[in-house]
Design a protein around this motif. Structure first.
Motif: not given
Length: 410
Positions: A250, A252, A314, A316
């Motif tokens: 995922t 970061f 993903t 973040d």
């Protein structure tokens, strides 16, 4: 010896992190930033740490031929492997200062020809895990002086057995018996933008090396001629940001942080070669690429990183709070003001802030507590504060001048 211990510890730390789901690139030096020497000529990929050529030959004292070029900003002027200007290209790396150049096609392939193909082989941090799925990514752009644009550029992962040393047929001949786990069927003719080549594969557990090139022979390589009126028979592509990442990893972006006005901070990870794009929250134009970037916000700003692992996308977000520089006219040098310990637990000690008021807020601006400081050495109770990062504003009770400090409660 201390440097050796540091390198060993750094490697162990990276290997320990491979077991998590955060983004981790198994390819060493995937962005070609680390090097033993600055390149000064062709066929010097060996100067990039953890990279080498396969199927090289030495002819009349020259060699190793059939080796990719290592291109870096540190290259001397006129070396033909500089950044942005090289012998066959005018281009910047996707990230950082380094990239490589490989020859993927020569339209007159026959035994004895010594300028057919280049293959670059990089090392992984560790063997891949049998049965796990990984996303392989790398970026290419066609060198402007190439005669052809081609397809079939790919990556083959194995235990290194593909490198049999000197090629018995010719210099770096095609390898049709080795089918790369990831390759492109599309002819890539873009000489301006970096084009991503990406694909999933399931590891067998022997994979310790990644080899990049065109493994297919001429009959199975599609070509589009770029310069029909010249006698150039070659095709070169620039390569950057090579990665092998677990497909379930995922994005970061790092942890929220507070900086002073005018400061620069690194956000994200330090992983090289990541297939990431960075945006200001709400923006649509990328502001950077790679696992992490340096930012220099003038106001509090949120940043978003997108990680695309073969369609598994993903995001973040990280927020960087910017506070004014800690300069005031409190009647004494403000750098004498000291808040400690850091991190603090139940009590916060404040030195050299007599006749001031300390106001503590969290980094979102929420008020927590306020205390009047009467002497040069004061202690305030912070036991009721939840763990986290806070902003301590010290205000002169007479003039209203302020000093802003950061504090951490554990």
């Amino acid at each position: 010896m201390n440097q050796l211990k540091f390198l060993i510890a750094l490697t162990l730390l990276h290997l320990l992190s491979l077991s998590g789901l955060a983004q981790v690139n198994y390819v060493r030096n995937g962005s070609f930033e680390q090097y033993s020497s600055c390149p000064f000529g062709y066929d010097q990929i060996r100067f990039a740490d953890y990279w080498q050529a396969i199927d090289t030959v030495h002819i009349m004292g020259y060699g190793p031929l059939c080796s990719p070029e290592y291109c870096n900003k540190c290259s001397p002027v006129g070396s033909l492997v500089g950044v942005p200007l090289g012998g066959f290209y005018n281009h910047y790396p996707r990230t950082g200062d380094g990239m490589m150049e490989i020859e993927t096609y020569y339209d007159n392939e026959y035994p004895g020809e010594y300028y057919q193909r280049d293959y670059a082989q990089g090392k992984l941090y560790d063997h891949l895990v049998a049965g796990k799925t990984y996303c392989v990514s790398f970026y290419v752009t066609l060198a402007q002086e190439s005669q052809y644009a081609v397809n079939r550029i790919g990556a083959y992962l194995d235990n290194g057995a593909i490198d049999a040393g000197q090629d018995s047929v010719g210099c770096a001949s095609p390898h049709p018996s080795f089918i790369p786990q990831v390759y492109t069927n599309a002819v890539i003719d873009d000489t301006t933008n970096w084009v991503k080549i990406q694909g999933n594969f399931t590891a067998t557990g022997i994979e310790r090396f990644i080899t990049i090139g065109n493994f297919f022979d001429a009959d199975n390589t599609d070509t589009v001629r770029q310069h029909p009126h010249t006698a150039n028979y070659y095709t070169w592509y620039l390569i950057d940001d090579v990665s092998v990442i677990e497909s379930t990893a995922t994005a970061f972006a790092g942890t929220d942080a507070l900086i002073g006005l005018g400061d620069t901070i690194h956000i994200g990870s330090t992983e090289e070669g990541m297939p990431c794009e960075w945006y200001v929250l709400g923006g649509t134009t990328p502001i950077g690429y790679g696992g992490g970037i340096d930012v220099h916000p003038s106001t509090t700003t949120s940043y978003v990183v997108m990680l695309d692992l073969c369609g598994h996308i993903t995001y973040d977000t990280v927020k960087i709070y910017v506070v004014p520089a800690g300069v005031s006219s409190l009647g004494f040098p403000t750098d004498l003001i000291r808040l400690y310990p850091s991190p603090a637990t139940n009590q916060l000690h404040i030195d050299h802030a007599a006749n001031c008021t300390i106001t503590i807020t969290d980094i979102t601006g929420n008020f927590w507590q306020q205390t009047h400081l009467l002497t040069e050495k004061e202690t305030t109770d912070i036991s009721t504060l939840p763990p986290g990062t806070y902003i301590a504003t010290l205000t002169d009770d007479k003039t209203g001048d302020r000093v802003i400090k950061r504090m951490v409660k554990e």
